[in-house]
Design a protein around this motif. Structure first.
Motif, PDB file in Angstrom:
ATOM      1  N   LYS A  11      79.617 -41.002  34.183  1.00 12.64           N
ATOM      2  CA  LYS A  11      79.763 -42.275  34.893  1.00 12.64           C
ATOM      3  C   LYS A  11      78.408 -42.941  35.090  1.00 12.64           C
ATOM      4  O   LYS A  11      78.280 -44.164  34.943  1.00 12.64           O
ATOM      5  CB  LYS A  11      80.439 -42.024  36.244  1.00 12.64           C
ATOM      6  N   HIS A  47      77.189 -44.307  31.812  1.00  8.27           N
ATOM      7  CA  HIS A  47      77.956 -45.514  31.501  1.00  8.27           C
ATOM      8  C   HIS A  47      77.412 -46.712  32.267  1.00  8.27           C
ATOM      9  O   HIS A  47      77.249 -47.808  31.704  1.00  8.27           O
ATOM     10  CB  HIS A  47      79.430 -45.277  31.843  1.00  8.27           C
ATOM     11  N   ARG A  90      88.221 -49.981  39.573  1.00 13.37           N
ATOM     12  CA  ARG A  90      86.862 -50.268  39.101  1.00 13.37           C
ATOM     13  C   ARG A  90      86.789 -51.578  38.309  1.00 13.37           C
ATOM     14  O   ARG A  90      85.725 -51.942  37.811  1.00 13.37           O
ATOM     15  CB  ARG A  90      86.358 -49.134  38.216  1.00 13.37           C
TER      16      ARG A  90
END
Length: 222
Positions: free
Chosen positions: A44, A47, A207
């Motif tokens: 994450k 990313h 998200r």
């Protein structure tokens, strides 16, 4: 005047495209160094760092384009003056590149126009999935989506449907998100497995991944 502005824009765009090669290379190298070639940080976090790199490169490109266009449209204005006299060979090379850049920029604009049209076509085809070949999900799954969405702080009305047109679970839409589950797969899943998949898709909605992916797609094209 219009021809001058058009030519100035095409030349500025061409030089900005050339500069973007080393600019994005610098950002890519920084990403490789910071993440240890993908070995440091969680997925994450990598990313997020990659998205900031893309956004930073895009902003760098736009700022460079604006500066170069202003300089090209106003030949007497130069933001950064060199302290060295330009060598004749460099000057000749630069003038030759200047002559070619409008054609390169025109080709570039034609290519991104084609790619944007293709993206719009893909977007419309994706939207059709929310209106065609759908069947209602089981009441238990619909209640599960509504309950978990509220717990996750999702204020949007999330719809869940079974679809004959998808092979894997997908989430479509930003304002009105749809979770589409493939009919063939749902029939072979236990309730716990189906709920785990729904949790995964709800996390994408929380998200705002659908909107972020659209923005990244547009940025990638440019």
């Amino acid at each position: 005047m219009g021809v001058l502005i058009q030519s100035a824009f095409l030349k500025a765009l061409g030089w900005s495209l050339i500069d973007s090669l080393w600019q994005m290379a610098v950002l890519w190298l920084l990403y490789i160094l910071l993440t240890g070639n993908g070995k440091r940080f969680l997925a994450k976090q990598r990313h997020t760092l990659a998205m900031f790199s893309i956004a930073g490169g895009f902003a760098w490109f736009l700022i460079n384009l604006i500066v170069k266009f202003y300089e090209a449209a106003n030949p007497g204005v130069v933001f950064i003056e060199s302290v060295h006299v330009q060598e004749p060979t460099i000057s000749i090379w630069s003038s030759r590149v200047d002559a070619v850049l409008p054609f390169v920029s025109t080709g570039y604009l034609a290519i991104i126009a084609f790619l944007f049209l293709r993206l719009i076509r893909q977007y419309r085809l994706t939207q059709k999935l929310t209106t065609s070949h759908l069947s209602k999900a089981a009441p238990g799954l619909r209640l599960f989506v509504r309950d978990i969405a509220e717990r996750m702080g999702i204020r949007k009305n999330v719809h869940i449907w079974l679809s004959n047109l998808v092979d894997t679970p997908v989430t479509i839409g930003f304002w009105k998100p749809f979770i589409l589950l493939p009919v063939a797969a749902v029939n072979q899943l236990s309730i716990a497995q189906a709920e785990a998949i729904i949790l995964h898709e709800l996390n994408h909605i929380r998200r705002n991944d659908y909107l972020i992916n659209l923005i990244i797609s547009c940025t990638d094209i440019i």
